[in-house]
Motif scaffolding. Structure first.
Motif, PDB file in Angstrom:
ATOM      1  N   ARG A 282       0.792  -1.155  -0.099  1.00 55.49           N
ATOM      2  CA  ARG A 282       0.100   0.022   0.084  1.00 55.49           C
ATOM      3  C   ARG A 282       0.938   1.460   0.193  1.00 55.49           C
ATOM      4  NH1 ARG A 282      -4.142   1.493   4.924  1.00 55.49           N
ATOM      5  NH2 ARG A 282      -5.195   3.439   3.771  1.00 55.49           N
ATOM      6  N   PHE A 283       2.137   1.222   0.694  1.00 54.00           N
ATOM      7  CA  PHE A 283       2.851   2.300   0.787  1.00 54.00           C
ATOM      8  C   PHE A 283       3.970   2.631  -0.365  1.00 54.00           C
ATOM      9  CE2 PHE A 283       1.288   1.254   5.212  1.00 54.00           C
ATOM     10  CZ  PHE A 283       0.589   2.415   5.349  1.00 54.00           C
ATOM     11  N   ALA A 284       4.003   1.679  -1.394  1.00 58.96           N
ATOM     12  CA  ALA A 284       4.841   1.896  -2.310  1.00 58.96           C
ATOM     13  C   ALA A 284       4.761   3.304  -2.957  1.00 58.96           C
ATOM     14  CB  ALA A 284       4.656   0.717  -3.415  1.00 58.96           C
ATOM     15  N   VAL A 285       5.616   3.861  -3.501  1.00 59.92           N
ATOM     16  CA  VAL A 285       5.403   5.466  -4.018  1.00 59.92           C
ATOM     17  C   VAL A 285       5.010   5.239  -5.400  1.00 59.92           C
ATOM     18  CG1 VAL A 285       6.761   6.437  -2.281  1.00 59.92           C
ATOM     19  CG2 VAL A 285       7.993   5.630  -4.586  1.00 59.92           C
ATOM     20  N   GLY A 286       5.379   4.138  -6.319  1.00 55.23           N
ATOM     21  CA  GLY A 286       5.136   3.929  -7.429  1.00 55.23           C
ATOM     22  C   GLY A 286       5.428   5.248  -8.509  1.00 55.23           C
ATOM     23  N   GLY A 287       4.184   5.337  -9.232  1.00 53.76           N
ATOM     24  CA  GLY A 287       4.231   6.678 -10.143  1.00 53.76           C
ATOM     25  C   GLY A 287       3.839   7.972  -9.404  1.00 53.76           C
ATOM     26  N   HIS A 288       3.688   8.033  -8.083  1.00 52.28           N
ATOM     27  CA  HIS A 288       2.818   9.500  -7.454  1.00 52.28           C
ATOM     28  C   HIS A 288       4.062  10.409  -7.241  1.00 52.28           C
ATOM     29  CE1 HIS A 288      -0.316   6.860  -6.675  1.00 52.28           C
ATOM     30  NE2 HIS A 288       0.172   6.242  -5.786  1.00 52.28           N
ATOM     31  N   VAL A 289       5.671   9.801  -7.513  1.00 53.26           N
ATOM     32  CA  VAL A 289       6.627  10.792  -7.489  1.00 53.26           C
ATOM     33  C   VAL A 289       7.238  11.276  -8.838  1.00 53.26           C
ATOM     34  CG1 VAL A 289       7.180  10.404  -5.183  1.00 53.26           C
ATOM     35  CG2 VAL A 289       8.430   9.306  -7.135  1.00 53.26           C
ATOM     36  N   PRO A 290       7.473  12.589  -9.139  1.00 55.29           N
ATOM     37  CA  PRO A 290       8.017  12.883 -10.254  1.00 55.29           C
ATOM     38  C   PRO A 290       9.374  12.454 -10.639  1.00 55.29           C
ATOM     39  CG  PRO A 290       8.078  14.925  -8.976  1.00 55.29           C
ATOM     40  CD  PRO A 290       7.202  13.651  -8.169  1.00 55.29           C
ATOM     41  N   ASP A 291       9.894  12.440 -11.891  1.00 54.65           N
ATOM     42  CA  ASP A 291      11.262  12.366 -12.233  1.00 54.65           C
ATOM     43  C   ASP A 291      12.257  13.336 -11.617  1.00 54.65           C
ATOM     44  OD1 ASP A 291      10.420   9.884 -13.486  1.00 54.65           O
ATOM     45  OD2 ASP A 291      10.258  10.755 -15.291  1.00 54.65           O
ATOM     46  N   ASP A 292      11.713  14.254 -11.748  1.00 55.24           N
ATOM     47  CA  ASP A 292      12.741  15.580 -11.302  1.00 55.24           C
ATOM     48  C   ASP A 292      12.050  16.413 -10.254  1.00 55.24           C
ATOM     49  OD1 ASP A 292      14.409  18.046 -11.340  1.00 55.24           O
ATOM     50  OD2 ASP A 292      15.134  17.424 -13.257  1.00 55.24           O
ATOM     51  N   VAL A 293      12.723  16.880  -9.227  1.00 53.27           N
ATOM     52  CA  VAL A 293      12.062  17.450  -7.981  1.00 53.27           C
ATOM     53  C   VAL A 293      11.745  19.057  -8.702  1.00 53.27           C
ATOM     54  CG1 VAL A 293      14.253  18.614  -7.330  1.00 53.27           C
ATOM     55  CG2 VAL A 293      12.378  18.257  -5.660  1.00 53.27           C
ATOM     56  N   ARG A 294      12.359  19.509  -9.601  1.00 50.35           N
ATOM     57  CA  ARG A 294      11.902  20.977 -10.164  1.00 50.35           C
ATOM     58  C   ARG A 294      10.435  21.031 -10.854  1.00 50.35           C
ATOM     59  NH1 ARG A 294      17.740  21.561 -13.183  1.00 50.35           N
ATOM     60  NH2 ARG A 294      17.200  19.263 -13.214  1.00 50.35           N
ATOM     61  N   GLU A 295       9.932  19.679 -10.883  1.00 55.43           N
ATOM     62  CA  GLU A 295       8.441  19.640 -11.265  1.00 55.43           C
ATOM     63  C   GLU A 295       7.805  19.966 -10.272  1.00 55.43           C
ATOM     64  OE1 GLU A 295       7.687  15.994 -13.295  1.00 55.43           O
ATOM     65  OE2 GLU A 295       9.563  15.739 -14.425  1.00 55.43           O
ATOM     66  N   LEU A 296       8.186  19.816  -8.917  1.00 52.72           N
ATOM     67  CA  LEU A 296       7.267  20.180  -7.720  1.00 52.72           C
ATOM     68  C   LEU A 296       7.013  21.643  -7.479  1.00 52.72           C
ATOM     69  CD1 LEU A 296       8.635  17.301  -5.553  1.00 52.72           C
ATOM     70  CD2 LEU A 296       6.397  17.290  -6.839  1.00 52.72           C
ATOM     71  N   ASP A 297       7.994  22.462  -8.253  1.00 54.20           N
ATOM     72  CA  ASP A 297       8.097  24.117  -7.684  1.00 54.20           C
ATOM     73  C   ASP A 297       7.675  24.111  -6.463  1.00 54.20           C
ATOM     74  OD1 ASP A 297       7.720  26.607  -8.488  1.00 54.20           O
ATOM     75  OD2 ASP A 297       5.711  26.717  -8.755  1.00 54.20           O
ATOM     76  N   MET A 298       8.735  23.835  -5.473  1.00 54.73           N
ATOM     77  CA  MET A 298       8.673  23.859  -4.190  1.00 54.73           C
ATOM     78  C   MET A 298       9.617  24.947  -3.699  1.00 54.73           C
ATOM     79  SD  MET A 298       7.849  20.114  -2.624  1.00 54.73           S
ATOM     80  CE  MET A 298       7.709  20.491  -1.130  1.00 54.73           C
TER      81      MET A 298
END
Length: 298
Positions: A282-298
């Motif tokens: 249930r806790f596998a991150v799978g496709g929920h995280v982007p390939d590059d952190v810059r896509e997160l705009d944080m």
């Protein structure tokens, strides 16, 4: 009687304070003894006396008198070598498993620093962590393989030019795409090993969080830290109604479920290092995280 020792200061060691240099070279010799030897003039640098906090330079020769330490055990590493996620220009990024402390202490001789000593035995400057991760946090830990690289990393963390990004699962539903700007004052109290952090006074703690996914009961967050306070992510998310899954100190235990907090990515200049957690089911991150952190705009 142990012999007199002579150490040549290498390029990797240049710039350290004499006391630091001796602590790294001699390992298990107590700091108090080293201070005493330097102040009495028994430690010499290029034949002359120095103070404990004078800096050494490449090419200098440090003379150390005979030291007998019959009752001090040599440190040892009990675990396997640490995976290396990145190694370039004096920077080594290792992957720390959950449950392994960064420094040895009472009740746990095995630690990241001890494994690095064994892993890089013979190195002029053992890779040294430039920041901390809590014992139960897994993931990326940046280390300097030269003194100059270590100082550069520490300054980058202090100046926020090196971004630290974490992944965590929390209890409760938070709609994907929700952004939280978290600023609190925090202080810790309690006996060593039982310390707890509370908000409302103390030092400034600043972080941003982005909800990546929720199934209605638990939420996957990415968190960018701007300060490095003890238990910061755990306390700040719990204070907003999202305690970390498996965090019995600031939330509700889930049987034997370990806490799900992972140092996921480090970003500086044009470099981006990431390592996804090994969480399963249930806790596998799978496709929920982007390939590059810059896509997160944080």
């Amino acid at each position: 009687m142990p012999p007199v020792q002579h150490f040549d200061v290498s390029d990797a060691e240049s710039g350290q304070k004499l006391l630091q240099f001796l602590q790294r070279r001699l390992g298990n010799v107590p700091r108090s003894l080293l201070m005493r030897l330097v102040r009495k003039g028994q430690v010499r640098v290029d034949g002359g006396r120095k103070k404990p906090f004078d800096r050494v330079s490449a090419g200098q020769v440090v003379r150390v008198p005979p030291i007998r330490l019959d009752d001090v055990p040599a440190p040892s590493a009990d675990g396997p070598a640490l995976p290396v996620a990145y190694e370039e220009d004096g920077v080594v990024v290792i992957v720390k498993p959950a449950g392994l402390p960064v420094q040895p202490g009472t009740g746990h001789a095995d630690a990241v620093t001890e494994r690095l000593k064994a892993q890089y035995a013979g190195a002029a400057f053992t890779p040294t962590p430039a920041h901390r991760l809590d014992r139960d946090t897994s993931g990326l830990l940046a280390c300097g393989a030269t003194y100059a690289a270590l100082r550069h990393l520490q300054e980058a963390f202090q100046n926020h030019t090196l971004g630290k990004y974490y992944l965590c699962w929390t209890e409760g539903a938070c709609e994907a795409g929700t952004r939280l700007t978290m600023r609190d004052t925090m202080e810790r109290s309690g006996a060593p090993g039982r310390e707890k952090v509370r908000t409302g006074s103390g030092k400034d703690a600043h972080a941003r969080a982005l909800s990546l996914y929720t199934d209605g009961a638990v939420t996957l967050f990415c968190v960018r830290l701007f300060t490095g306070r003890m238990h910061q992510i755990r306390v700040q998310l719990a204070g907003r109604g999202y305690p970390l899954v498996g965090d019995g100190k600031y939330g509700t235990p889930r049987g034997n479920q370990r806490m799900l907090l992972h140092a996921w990515a480090l970003a500086w200049d044009d470099t981006f290092v990431r390592r996804d957690p090994d969480w399963a089911g249930r806790f596998a991150v799978g496709g929920h995280v982007p390939d590059d952190v810059r896509e997160l705009d944080m």
